[in-house]
Design an enzyme around this catalytic site. Structure first.
Site, PDB file in Angstrom:
ATOM      1  N   ASP A  30       0.855  -1.194   0.000  1.00 25.04           N
ATOM      2  CA  ASP A  30       0.000   0.000   0.000  1.00 25.04           C
ATOM      3  C   ASP A  30       0.889   1.242   0.000  1.00 25.04           C
ATOM      4  O   ASP A  30       1.897   1.308   0.718  1.00 25.04           O
ATOM      5  CB  ASP A  30      -0.922  -0.006   1.225  1.00 25.04           C
ATOM      6  N   ASN A  86     -13.063  -2.986   2.510  1.00 28.28           N
ATOM      7  CA  ASN A  86     -13.985  -1.861   2.611  1.00 28.28           C
ATOM      8  C   ASN A  86     -14.943  -1.941   1.425  1.00 28.28           C
ATOM      9  O   ASN A  86     -14.504  -1.969   0.274  1.00 28.28           O
ATOM     10  CB  ASN A  86     -13.216  -0.537   2.571  1.00 28.28           C
ATOM     11  N   GLN A  93     -14.130   2.913   1.333  1.00 24.58           N
ATOM     12  CA  GLN A  93     -13.525   2.483   0.069  1.00 24.58           C
ATOM     13  C   GLN A  93     -13.247   3.700  -0.812  1.00 24.58           C
ATOM     14  O   GLN A  93     -14.111   4.562  -1.010  1.00 24.58           O
ATOM     15  CB  GLN A  93     -14.458   1.505  -0.672  1.00 24.58           C
ATOM     16  N   VAL A  95     -10.836   3.210  -3.699  1.00 30.14           N
ATOM     17  CA  VAL A  95     -10.486   2.666  -5.023  1.00 30.14           C
ATOM     18  C   VAL A  95     -11.526   1.593  -5.345  1.00 30.14           C
ATOM     19  O   VAL A  95     -11.629   0.582  -4.624  1.00 30.14           O
ATOM     20  CB  VAL A  95      -9.065   2.069  -5.040  1.00 30.14           C
ATOM     21  N   HIS A  99     -10.373  -5.152  -3.407  1.00 27.83           N
ATOM     22  CA  HIS A  99      -9.048  -5.482  -2.877  1.00 27.83           C
ATOM     23  C   HIS A  99      -9.173  -5.849  -1.413  1.00 27.83           C
ATOM     24  O   HIS A  99     -10.048  -5.360  -0.702  1.00 27.83           O
ATOM     25  CB  HIS A  99      -8.066  -4.313  -3.043  1.00 27.83           C
ATOM     26  N   HIS A 101      -7.197  -5.663   2.147  1.00 32.06           N
ATOM     27  CA  HIS A 101      -6.081  -5.084   2.888  1.00 32.06           C
ATOM     28  C   HIS A 101      -5.512  -6.181   3.784  1.00 32.06           C
ATOM     29  O   HIS A 101      -6.266  -6.844   4.507  1.00 32.06           O
ATOM     30  CB  HIS A 101      -6.539  -3.944   3.790  1.00 32.06           C
TER      31      HIS A 101
HETATM   32  P1  AMP Z   1      -9.726   1.561   0.114  1.00 28.74           P
HETATM   33  O1  AMP Z   1      -9.764   2.870   0.839  1.00 28.74           O
HETATM   34  O2  AMP Z   1     -10.225   0.385   0.912  1.00 28.74           O
HETATM   35  O3  AMP Z   1     -10.384   1.656  -1.255  1.00 28.74           O
HETATM   36  O4  AMP Z   1      -8.201   1.247  -0.111  1.00 28.74           O
HETATM   37  C1  AMP Z   1      -7.461   1.789  -1.163  1.00 28.74           C
HETATM   38  C2  AMP Z   1      -6.026   1.703  -0.767  1.00 28.74           C
HETATM   39  O5  AMP Z   1      -5.247   1.850  -1.945  1.00 28.74           O
HETATM   40  C3  AMP Z   1      -5.585   2.795   0.206  1.00 28.74           C
HETATM   41  O6  AMP Z   1      -5.065   2.192   1.393  1.00 28.74           O
HETATM   42  C4  AMP Z   1      -4.530   3.551  -0.577  1.00 28.74           C
HETATM   43  O7  AMP Z   1      -3.464   3.991   0.252  1.00 28.74           O
HETATM   44  C5  AMP Z   1      -4.075   2.523  -1.587  1.00 28.74           C
HETATM   45  N1  AMP Z   1      -3.520   3.053  -2.837  1.00 28.74           N
HETATM   46  C6  AMP Z   1      -4.031   4.038  -3.608  1.00 28.74           C
HETATM   47  N2  AMP Z   1      -3.265   4.227  -4.696  1.00 28.74           N
HETATM   48  C7  AMP Z   1      -2.239   3.330  -4.604  1.00 28.74           C
HETATM   49  C8  AMP Z   1      -1.107   3.034  -5.403  1.00 28.74           C
HETATM   50  N3  AMP Z   1      -0.852   3.697  -6.543  1.00 28.74           N
HETATM   51  N4  AMP Z   1      -0.263   2.061  -5.009  1.00 28.74           N
HETATM   52  C9  AMP Z   1      -0.505   1.381  -3.848  1.00 28.74           C
HETATM   53  N5  AMP Z   1      -1.557   1.612  -3.050  1.00 28.74           N
HETATM   54  C10 AMP Z   1      -2.413   2.590  -3.416  1.00 28.74           C
END
Ligand code: AMP
Length: 115
Positions: A30, A86, A93, A95, A99, A101
């Site tokens: 992450d 999430n 969430q 992204v 996924h 975590h």
């Molecule tokens: P969520 O908030 O559950 O959608 O988690 C998305 C996660 O993606 C967050 O913990 C971000 O820090 C992580 N994230 C966003 N962009 C990137 C990236 N380019 N490379 C690695 N992690 C990322």
């Protein structure tokens, strides 16, 4: 719809530290870790969120959990880690590409489910 950040990482259009990959998923670090070990297990299939998965994703969802275990062993945290999904903006969430975590390396209290 535009490719997600994670699809672009899978396609090597964006840089990332990929720790594991197989035919169904990848595991990356992450970019903004919330624990000493904070990895993301990401299916190649761009399912926006868990609730968008269906019966045809049954094996894939199981595969993601097994991949999480594999990666946990790979980085030496198999005895203590937490897996979080999430689902939806209201749950944090950001992204919209499913996924898991994987968090480890710190003490998690029993009552506190967040990170
Ligand atoms: P969520 O908030 O559950 O959608 O988690 C998305 C996660 O993606 C967050 O913990 C971000 O820090 C992580 N994230 C966003 N962009 C990137 C990236 N380019 N490379 C690695 N992690 C990322």
């Amino acid at each position: 719809m535009a490719d997600s950040i994670f699809t672009r990482i899978i396609n090597r259009e964006l840089p990332s530290e990929i720790l594991y990959e197989d035919e169904h998923c990848i595991a990356i670090k992450d970019i903004a870790p919330k624990a000493p070990v904070h990895l993301l297990i990401i299916p190649r299939k761009p399912i926006p969120k868990l609730c968008d998965a269906s019966g045809e994703d049954l094996a894939l969802l199981g595969h993601l959990l097994l991949a999480a275990s594999t990666v946990a062993r790979q980085v030496g945290v198999e005895d203590a880690f937490r897996v979080i999904v999430n689902n939806g903006a209201g749950a944090g969430q950001t992204v919209f590409h499913l996924h898991l975590h994987l968090l480890a390396g710190k003490q998690f209290s029993e009552s506190q489910l967040g990170f």
